[in-house]
Write a protein that holds these residues in place. Structure first.
Motif, PDB file in Angstrom:
ATOM      1  N   TRP A  39       0.844  -1.203   0.000  1.00  0.00           N
ATOM      2  CA  TRP A  39       0.000   0.000   0.000  1.00  0.00           C
ATOM      3  C   TRP A  39       0.870   1.240   0.000  1.00  0.00           C
ATOM      4  O   TRP A  39       1.735   1.398   0.873  1.00  0.00           O
ATOM      5  N   THR A  41       1.024   5.029   0.674  1.00  0.00           N
ATOM      6  CA  THR A  41       0.309   6.068   1.406  1.00  0.00           C
ATOM      7  C   THR A  41       1.275   7.208   1.699  1.00  0.00           C
ATOM      8  O   THR A  41       2.488   7.048   1.592  1.00  0.00           O
ATOM      9  N   THR A  78      -1.297  -0.964  -4.259  1.00  0.00           N
ATOM     10  CA  THR A  78      -2.500  -0.153  -4.091  1.00  0.00           C
ATOM     11  C   THR A  78      -2.108   1.246  -3.646  1.00  0.00           C
ATOM     12  O   THR A  78      -1.284   1.416  -2.738  1.00  0.00           O
ATOM     13  N   CYS A  80      -3.529   4.537  -1.847  1.00  0.00           N
ATOM     14  CA  CYS A  80      -4.580   4.963  -0.918  1.00  0.00           C
ATOM     15  C   CYS A  80      -5.483   6.009  -1.580  1.00  0.00           C
ATOM     16  O   CYS A  80      -4.998   6.961  -2.183  1.00  0.00           O
ATOM     17  N   THR A  81      -6.785   5.807  -1.452  1.00  0.00           N
ATOM     18  CA  THR A  81      -7.774   6.703  -2.051  1.00  0.00           C
ATOM     19  C   THR A  81      -7.584   8.151  -1.594  1.00  0.00           C
ATOM     20  O   THR A  81      -7.539   9.076  -2.417  1.00  0.00           O
ATOM     21  N   GLN A  82      -7.493   8.367  -0.292  1.00  0.00           N
ATOM     22  CA  GLN A  82      -7.349   9.730   0.219  1.00  0.00           C
ATOM     23  C   GLN A  82      -6.017  10.351  -0.196  1.00  0.00           C
ATOM     24  O   GLN A  82      -5.948  11.542  -0.510  1.00  0.00           O
ATOM     25  N   CYS A  83      -4.963   9.542  -0.178  1.00  0.00           N
ATOM     26  CA  CYS A  83      -3.639  10.041  -0.562  1.00  0.00           C
ATOM     27  C   CYS A  83      -3.637  10.456  -2.027  1.00  0.00           C
ATOM     28  O   CYS A  83      -3.032  11.468  -2.394  1.00  0.00           O
ATOM     29  N   ALA A 101      -7.581   2.259  -3.773  1.00  0.00           N
ATOM     30  CA  ALA A 101      -8.564   1.718  -2.835  1.00  0.00           C
ATOM     31  C   ALA A 101      -8.380   2.385  -1.481  1.00  0.00           C
ATOM     32  O   ALA A 101      -7.343   2.981  -1.206  1.00  0.00           O
ATOM     33  N   GLY A 102      -9.406   2.239  -0.644  1.00  0.00           N
ATOM     34  CA  GLY A 102      -9.411   2.932   0.633  1.00  0.00           C
ATOM     35  C   GLY A 102      -9.210   2.056   1.843  1.00  0.00           C
ATOM     36  O   GLY A 102      -8.885   0.864   1.741  1.00  0.00           O
ATOM     37  N   ALA A 103      -9.446   2.666   2.988  1.00  0.00           N
ATOM     38  CA  ALA A 103      -9.186   2.033   4.278  1.00  0.00           C
ATOM     39  C   ALA A 103      -9.963   0.738   4.477  1.00  0.00           C
ATOM     40  O   ALA A 103      -9.450  -0.203   5.090  1.00  0.00           O
ATOM     41  N   GLN A 104     -11.175   0.669   3.977  1.00  0.00           N
ATOM     42  CA  GLN A 104     -11.967  -0.548   4.145  1.00  0.00           C
ATOM     43  C   GLN A 104     -11.247  -1.743   3.524  1.00  0.00           C
ATOM     44  O   GLN A 104     -11.184  -2.827   4.125  1.00  0.00           O
TER      45      GLN A 104
END
Length: 120
Positions: A39, A41, A78, A80-83, A101-104
Motif C-alpha cells: 500500500w 500512502t 494499491t 490509498c484513495t485519500q492520498c 482503494a481505501g481504508a476498508q
C-alpha cells in the motif's frame, strides 16, 4: 509464517531508508512466494505515478523501479484513495496495474486469516 503479507509504506523521498526497506521487504517476500499487497500512502503515493520511482535514490539500495516492477508482476500495489485525492491523482495518472482503494480494503486485507501486516 504468514502466507500473506500486507505492507503499508508511508515514507517516500522524505525518509528514503524507511521507504527502501518497505519496498525491499515486499519484493523479497514476492520472490519467496508470499502473497504480497503493498500500500502506497503518504509521500510514497508519488511512486504510483510513472517515472517517479526512477527519481528515488539511495546509496547501496536496490533501484526502486526494479522493486516496484517485481511487486507489480508478482503482488498487488494499491494507492490509498485519500492520498491520491490529496495529490489530485486518478486512475489515469498511475502506473498500469496500480489500483486505488481505501481504508476498508486495507483493513479487510490486513485482518485476513494467516496475514501479517507491516507499516513503514
Amino acid at each position: 509464517m504468514a502466507k500473506k503479507l500486507v505492507i503499508k509504506v508511508t515514507a517516500g523521498a522524505d525518509a528514503p531508508e524507511r521507504c527502501s526497506q518497505a519496498f525491499t521487504v515486499a519484493a523479497v517476500a514476492v520472490a519467496s512466494g508470499v502473497d504480497v499487497s503493498l500500500w502506497l500512502t503518504g509521500e510514497s503515493a508519488w511512486f504510483a505515478v510513472p517515472g517517479r520511482a526512477a527519481e528515488f535514490e539511495l546509496p547501496h539500495a536496490a533501484p526502486l523501479p526494479d522493486l516496484l516492477d517485481s511487486l507489480l508482476a508478482g503482488g498487488r500495489v494499491t494507492l490509498c484513495t485519500q492520498c491520491a485525492a490529496r495529490r489530485d491523482l486518478t486512475e489515469k495518472d498511475v502506473i498500469e496495474g496500480v489500483r486505488i482503494a481505501g481504508a476498508q480494503v486495507f483493513v479487510q486485507e490486513a485482518l485476513a486469516d494467516e496475514t501479517q501486516a507491516l507499516v513503514y
